[in-house]
Design an enzyme around this catalytic site. Structure first.
Site, short mmCIF file in Angstrom:
data_model
loop_
_atom_site.label_atom_id
_atom_site.label_comp_id
_atom_site.label_asym_id
_atom_site.label_seq_id
_atom_site.Cartn_x
_atom_site.Cartn_y
_atom_site.Cartn_z
N LYS A 185 10.63 37.69 -36.91
CA LYS A 185 11.54 38.20 -35.88
C LYS A 185 10.91 38.00 -34.50
O LYS A 185 9.73 38.29 -34.31
CB LYS A 185 11.89 39.67 -36.15
CG LYS A 185 10.72 40.64 -36.10
CD LYS A 185 11.20 42.00 -36.57
CE LYS A 185 10.22 43.12 -36.36
NZ LYS A 185 9.72 43.37 -35.04
N ASP B 68 6.32 44.80 -39.67
CA ASP B 68 5.23 44.28 -38.83
C ASP B 68 3.83 44.82 -39.14
O ASP B 68 3.04 45.10 -38.21
CB ASP B 68 5.54 44.55 -37.35
CG ASP B 68 6.86 43.94 -36.90
OD1 ASP B 68 7.47 43.22 -37.69
OD2 ASP B 68 7.27 44.19 -35.74
N CYS C 54 8.92 49.09 -32.89
CA CYS C 54 9.71 48.25 -33.81
C CYS C 54 10.39 49.03 -34.93
O CYS C 54 11.47 48.64 -35.39
CB CYS C 54 8.83 47.15 -34.37
SG CYS C 54 8.41 45.92 -33.09
N1 TIU Z 1 5.92 45.89 -34.07
C1 TIU Z 1 5.88 46.54 -32.90
O1 TIU Z 1 6.04 47.74 -32.85
N2 TIU Z 1 5.56 45.79 -31.78
C2 TIU Z 1 4.94 46.29 -30.66
O2 TIU Z 1 4.69 45.57 -29.70
N3 TIU Z 1 4.57 47.62 -30.69
C3 TIU Z 1 3.83 48.30 -29.79
O3 TIU Z 1 3.73 49.51 -29.90
N4 TIU Z 1 3.21 47.63 -28.83
#
Ligand code: TIU
Length: 228
Positions: A131, A26, A164
């Protein structure tokens, strides 16, 4: 077979480079740049940017050494049929998932904010997994891709460490993959969560993985095989 031994916590780990994938979680504009999802939640997105340069260095190494690279992106279909209401309605963000911001609709596939930052843009041959959840195994074909390639170890990078990255590492560990989390290639909006998140992985004998960094990986890789 090229087996190398990487210095890691809680102990060194041997991996066969032919059975190892670099998984980047991500690294999207929505998390790393202003006006996206991360900022809408009230976060200082600049805190994540330290992960970009080490990720780029790892990407270069993987591309030069034919290692499997997998990119993931968190986000939803434009019609949001795959977005649970409980996720969309969570908290009091300045903009919710699906709302239109300066980088397009927040966390929606195809929008500029959903894309991976330019520095780490995927190239041909690198699977990009979309995802809907925090974990990269949930409702994706990641496990199938890894099994088809005979992968048994993952070098894990990306954001955020305690959300994530953690969720994905826990999912991978339960499926029998050995995860080496590269701490300098990860980032969090909460520096103490980053530090503690890494400690949690390596505690209790490496309860669900190992923690290392790009420098230790690259020096192991440069040193050649640990096992002939
Ligand atoms: N990719 C991921 O970690 N999504 C989140 O929403 N992370 C946060 O820390 N908000």
């Amino acid at each position: 077979m090229t087996t190398i031994s990487i210095e890691a916590d809680p102990a060194p780990i041997e991996i066969d480079l032919a059975k190892t994938a670099f998984v980047i979680i991500d690294m999207q504009r929505d998390f790393l740049e202003p006006d996206g999802f991360g900022e809408s939640l009230g976060n200082d997105v600049s805190l994540l940017r330290t992960a970009i340069a080490p990720c780029a260095t790892m990407l270069n190494w993987c591309r030069g050494n034919n290692a499997l690279v997998i990119h993931t992106r968190e986000g939803h279909r434009p019609d949001m049929t795959d977005a649970p209401l409980a996720k969309v309605q969570r908290g009091s963000p300045s903009m919710r998932i699906g709302d239109t911001g300066p980088m397009g609709r927040i966390l929606i596939r195809g929008e500029a904010g959903h894309g991976i930052v330019d520095e780490l843009a995927p190239v041909d041959g690198e699977p990009v997994l979309d995802k809907p959840g925090k974990g990269a195994f949930y409702q994706t074909d990641l496990e199938l891709i890894l099994r088809n390639r005979g992968i048994d170890a993952l070098l894990v990078a990306g954001v955020t460490t305690e959300v994530c990255v953690h969720t994905t590492v826990r999912e991978a560990n339960d499926r029998g993959f050995r995860c080496i989390v590269l701490g300098d290639c990860c980032g969090s909006y909460f520096p103490d969560f980053h530090t503690t998140g890494l400690k949690m992985i390596a505690a209790q004998g490496g309860i669900f993985g190992w923690v290392s960094d790009s420098t230790r990986f690259l020096s192991a890789a440069a040193g050649g095989p640990a096992v002939a």
